[in-house]
Design a protein around this motif. Structure first.
Motif, PDB file in Angstrom:
ATOM      1  N   ALA A  25      17.559  13.884  16.462  1.00  0.00           N
ATOM      2  CA  ALA A  25      16.686  13.372  17.511  1.00  0.00           C
ATOM      3  C   ALA A  25      16.320  11.942  17.132  1.00  0.00           C
ATOM      4  O   ALA A  25      16.660  11.480  16.038  1.00  0.00           O
ATOM      5  CB  ALA A  25      15.432  14.237  17.646  1.00  0.00           C
ATOM      6  N   PHE A  26      15.625  11.247  18.014  1.00  0.00           N
ATOM      7  CA  PHE A  26      15.206   9.881  17.718  1.00  0.00           C
ATOM      8  C   PHE A  26      13.700   9.850  17.532  1.00  0.00           C
ATOM      9  O   PHE A  26      12.942  10.156  18.446  1.00  0.00           O
ATOM     10  CB  PHE A  26      15.611   8.907  18.827  1.00  0.00           C
ATOM     11  CG  PHE A  26      15.381   7.462  18.462  1.00  0.00           C
ATOM     12  CD1 PHE A  26      16.334   6.760  17.749  1.00  0.00           C
ATOM     13  CD2 PHE A  26      14.198   6.821  18.809  1.00  0.00           C
ATOM     14  CE1 PHE A  26      16.125   5.432  17.382  1.00  0.00           C
ATOM     15  CE2 PHE A  26      13.973   5.501  18.452  1.00  0.00           C
ATOM     16  CZ  PHE A  26      14.939   4.802  17.743  1.00  0.00           C
ATOM     17  N   LEU A  27      13.269   9.482  16.326  1.00  0.00           N
ATOM     18  CA  LEU A  27      11.851   9.418  15.979  1.00  0.00           C
ATOM     19  C   LEU A  27      11.375   7.971  16.044  1.00  0.00           C
ATOM     20  O   LEU A  27      11.973   7.087  15.435  1.00  0.00           O
ATOM     21  CB  LEU A  27      11.636   9.966  14.563  1.00  0.00           C
ATOM     22  CG  LEU A  27      10.231   9.812  13.965  1.00  0.00           C
ATOM     23  CD1 LEU A  27       9.204  10.588  14.774  1.00  0.00           C
ATOM     24  CD2 LEU A  27      10.224  10.253  12.506  1.00  0.00           C
ATOM     25  N   LEU A  28      10.285   7.755  16.763  1.00  0.00           N
ATOM     26  CA  LEU A  28       9.680   6.432  16.849  1.00  0.00           C
ATOM     27  C   LEU A  28       8.260   6.537  16.289  1.00  0.00           C
ATOM     28  O   LEU A  28       7.352   7.032  16.964  1.00  0.00           O
ATOM     29  CB  LEU A  28       9.656   5.954  18.316  1.00  0.00           C
ATOM     30  CG  LEU A  28       9.346   4.485  18.593  1.00  0.00           C
ATOM     31  CD1 LEU A  28       9.777   4.123  20.026  1.00  0.00           C
ATOM     32  CD2 LEU A  28       7.870   4.145  18.406  1.00  0.00           C
ATOM     33  N   SER A  58      -5.925   4.759  11.967  1.00  0.00           N
ATOM     34  CA  SER A  58      -6.561   6.020  11.604  1.00  0.00           C
ATOM     35  C   SER A  58      -5.607   6.818  10.720  1.00  0.00           C
ATOM     36  O   SER A  58      -4.565   6.310  10.298  1.00  0.00           O
ATOM     37  CB  SER A  58      -6.937   6.806  12.867  1.00  0.00           C
ATOM     38  OG  SER A  58      -7.686   7.955  12.529  1.00  0.00           O
ATOM     39  N   ILE A  59      -5.936   8.073  10.469  1.00  0.00           N
ATOM     40  CA  ILE A  59      -5.155   8.900   9.543  1.00  0.00           C
ATOM     41  C   ILE A  59      -3.789   9.242  10.125  1.00  0.00           C
ATOM     42  O   ILE A  59      -3.587   9.194  11.336  1.00  0.00           O
ATOM     43  CB  ILE A  59      -5.919  10.180   9.177  1.00  0.00           C
ATOM     44  CG1 ILE A  59      -6.141  11.048  10.433  1.00  0.00           C
ATOM     45  CG2 ILE A  59      -7.243   9.845   8.517  1.00  0.00           C
ATOM     46  CD1 ILE A  59      -6.750  12.409  10.135  1.00  0.00           C
ATOM     47  N   PRO A  60      -2.831   9.628   9.275  1.00  0.00           N
ATOM     48  CA  PRO A  60      -1.482   9.965   9.752  1.00  0.00           C
ATOM     49  C   PRO A  60      -1.454  11.296  10.501  1.00  0.00           C
ATOM     50  O   PRO A  60      -2.370  12.117  10.397  1.00  0.00           O
ATOM     51  CB  PRO A  60      -0.660  10.075   8.464  1.00  0.00           C
ATOM     52  CG  PRO A  60      -1.491   9.444   7.406  1.00  0.00           C
ATOM     53  CD  PRO A  60      -2.906   9.635   7.814  1.00  0.00           C
ATOM     54  N   SER A  61      -0.372  11.509  11.237  1.00  0.00           N
ATOM     55  CA  SER A  61      -0.029  12.825  11.766  1.00  0.00           C
ATOM     56  C   SER A  61       0.981  13.442  10.809  1.00  0.00           C
ATOM     57  O   SER A  61       1.850  12.747  10.280  1.00  0.00           O
ATOM     58  CB  SER A  61       0.592  12.724  13.158  1.00  0.00           C
ATOM     59  OG  SER A  61       1.218  13.954  13.520  1.00  0.00           O
ATOM     60  N   THR A  62       0.855  14.741  10.599  1.00  0.00           N
ATOM     61  CA  THR A  62       1.788  15.427   9.702  1.00  0.00           C
ATOM     62  C   THR A  62       2.825  16.239  10.476  1.00  0.00           C
ATOM     63  O   THR A  62       3.414  17.172   9.933  1.00  0.00           O
ATOM     64  CB  THR A  62       1.015  16.354   8.747  1.00  0.00           C
ATOM     65  OG1 THR A  62       0.239  17.291   9.514  1.00  0.00           O
ATOM     66  CG2 THR A  62       0.097  15.556   7.847  1.00  0.00           C
ATOM     67  N   ALA A  63       3.056  15.889  11.734  1.00  0.00           N
ATOM     68  CA  ALA A  63       4.072  16.583  12.524  1.00  0.00           C
ATOM     69  C   ALA A  63       5.436  16.447  11.870  1.00  0.00           C
ATOM     70  O   ALA A  63       5.679  15.526  11.079  1.00  0.00           O
ATOM     71  CB  ALA A  63       4.109  16.023  13.949  1.00  0.00           C
ATOM     72  N   PHE A  64       6.347  17.351  12.188  1.00  0.00           N
ATOM     73  CA  PHE A  64       7.685  17.368  11.603  1.00  0.00           C
ATOM     74  C   PHE A  64       8.325  15.985  11.686  1.00  0.00           C
ATOM     75  O   PHE A  64       8.370  15.360  12.747  1.00  0.00           O
ATOM     76  CB  PHE A  64       8.571  18.383  12.326  1.00  0.00           C
ATOM     77  CG  PHE A  64       9.982  18.405  11.822  1.00  0.00           C
ATOM     78  CD1 PHE A  64      10.331  19.183  10.729  1.00  0.00           C
ATOM     79  CD2 PHE A  64      10.961  17.633  12.432  1.00  0.00           C
ATOM     80  CE1 PHE A  64      11.631  19.187  10.251  1.00  0.00           C
ATOM     81  CE2 PHE A  64      12.263  17.636  11.963  1.00  0.00           C
ATOM     82  CZ  PHE A  64      12.605  18.422  10.865  1.00  0.00           C
ATOM     83  N   MET A  66       7.419  13.097  10.445  1.00  0.00           N
ATOM     84  CA  MET A  66       6.572  11.925  10.241  1.00  0.00           C
ATOM     85  C   MET A  66       6.489  11.575   8.753  1.00  0.00           C
ATOM     86  O   MET A  66       6.495  12.451   7.890  1.00  0.00           O
ATOM     87  CB  MET A  66       5.187  12.168  10.815  1.00  0.00           C
ATOM     88  CG  MET A  66       5.177  12.354  12.339  1.00  0.00           C
ATOM     89  SD  MET A  66       5.618  10.860  13.244  1.00  0.00           S
ATOM     90  CE  MET A  66       4.123   9.891  13.043  1.00  0.00           C
ATOM     91  N   ASN A  67       6.375  10.263   8.455  1.00  0.00           N
ATOM     92  CA  ASN A  67       6.479   9.794   7.071  1.00  0.00           C
ATOM     93  C   ASN A  67       5.182   9.283   6.470  1.00  0.00           C
ATOM     94  O   ASN A  67       5.203   8.632   5.416  1.00  0.00           O
ATOM     95  CB  ASN A  67       7.550   8.699   6.989  1.00  0.00           C
ATOM     96  CG  ASN A  67       8.940   9.242   7.245  1.00  0.00           C
ATOM     97  OD1 ASN A  67       9.334  10.234   6.655  1.00  0.00           O
ATOM     98  ND2 ASN A  67       9.672   8.591   8.145  1.00  0.00           N
TER      99      ASN A  67
END
Length: 239
Positions: A25-28, A58-64, A66-67
């Motif tokens: 997939a393409f992650l942006l 703000s804080i990061p997202s930990t979704a699949f 994400m870095n």
């Protein structure tokens, strides 16, 4: 074997083989530096719209996938609503996230495992960290491409489960740190453009950490079209 059953098995076989070639997939990600340090290195495929020119880290997202880069919230829009935009061109941008078919993306979504880069139906997802203070109202996501578009409003707030819980808990664990489907469009050429718009310009008008683009239904492959021709020929001969 009945010709109709034979044709069905051939079609399923082609789709199975095609799906196994690659899973992507393409992650942006909005912040590309991978650091949760309060400083955002903006992805060149992301921009602000209207008269918005800045947002708060703000804080990061930990979704699949994400870095670990920062998310953003709010904006400085005044005459216009706070607006974020992102663009993806399947024809010229190679998939950059390996994801196996059936991978849990959260919020009831699973990955298709289909390779992008050509015509077909594409799903668009958004992610943000868990929040309960988006006060602007429901966020609008507009997805457009040549000949097709979709629009949806989503309440980004969740209701955290308290542990240990003092009693029955209302609501749900919320939508943070998962991929939420915000649109589907039939792509032919050019780009797929995403616009995220706040309902009102409050301090926490909306949040964003990244967007995910994935082809979920491809156009018929040449091999499949060829099998269709073979099946039709067999049917005609049988008659």
């Amino acid at each position: 074997m009945h010709l109709r059953k034979l044709f069905t098995l051939l079609v399923v076989g082609v789709l199975f083989v095609g799906a196994g070639v690659a899973n992507a997939a393409f992650l942006l990600e909005i912040d590309t530096d991978g650091l949760s340090n309060g400083s955002v290195t903006f992805n060149p495929l992301f921009s602000f719209g209207g008269d918005t020119t800045a947002a708060t880290a703000s804080i990061p997202s930990t979704a699949f996938g994400m870095n670990g880069g920062n998310s953003i919230f709010g904006g400085n829009g005044s005459a216009d609503l706070d607006t974020y935009t992102a663009t993806y061109s399947p024809d010229s941008m190679a998939d950059n996230l390996a994801v196996a078919a059936g991978t849990d993306l959260g919020d009831g979504n699973t990955a298709s495992g289909l390779v992008g880069g050509g015509p077909g139906l594409y799903a668009v997802y958004a992610t943000w960290p868990f929040t309960s203070n988006v006060s602007g109202g429901p966020v609008t996501y507009n997805v457009t491409t040549s000949g097709d578009s979709s629009s949806v409003q989503i309440d980004q707030n969740g209701f955290p489960i308290i542990i240990p819980a003092p009693g029955p808990q209302p609501g749900s664990p919320g939508l943070g740190h998962v991929w939420v489907k915000v649109g589907e469009v039939s792509y032919t050429s050019g780009s797929i453009d995403l616009e995220q718009v706040a309902f009102s310009n409050s301090f926490s008008s909306m949040r964003a950490a990244g967007y995910l683009f994935e082809r979920v239904v491809p156009e018929p492959t040449a091999a499949l079209l060829g099998l269709s021709g073979v099946a039709l020929t067999l049917v005609r001969r049988r008659r």
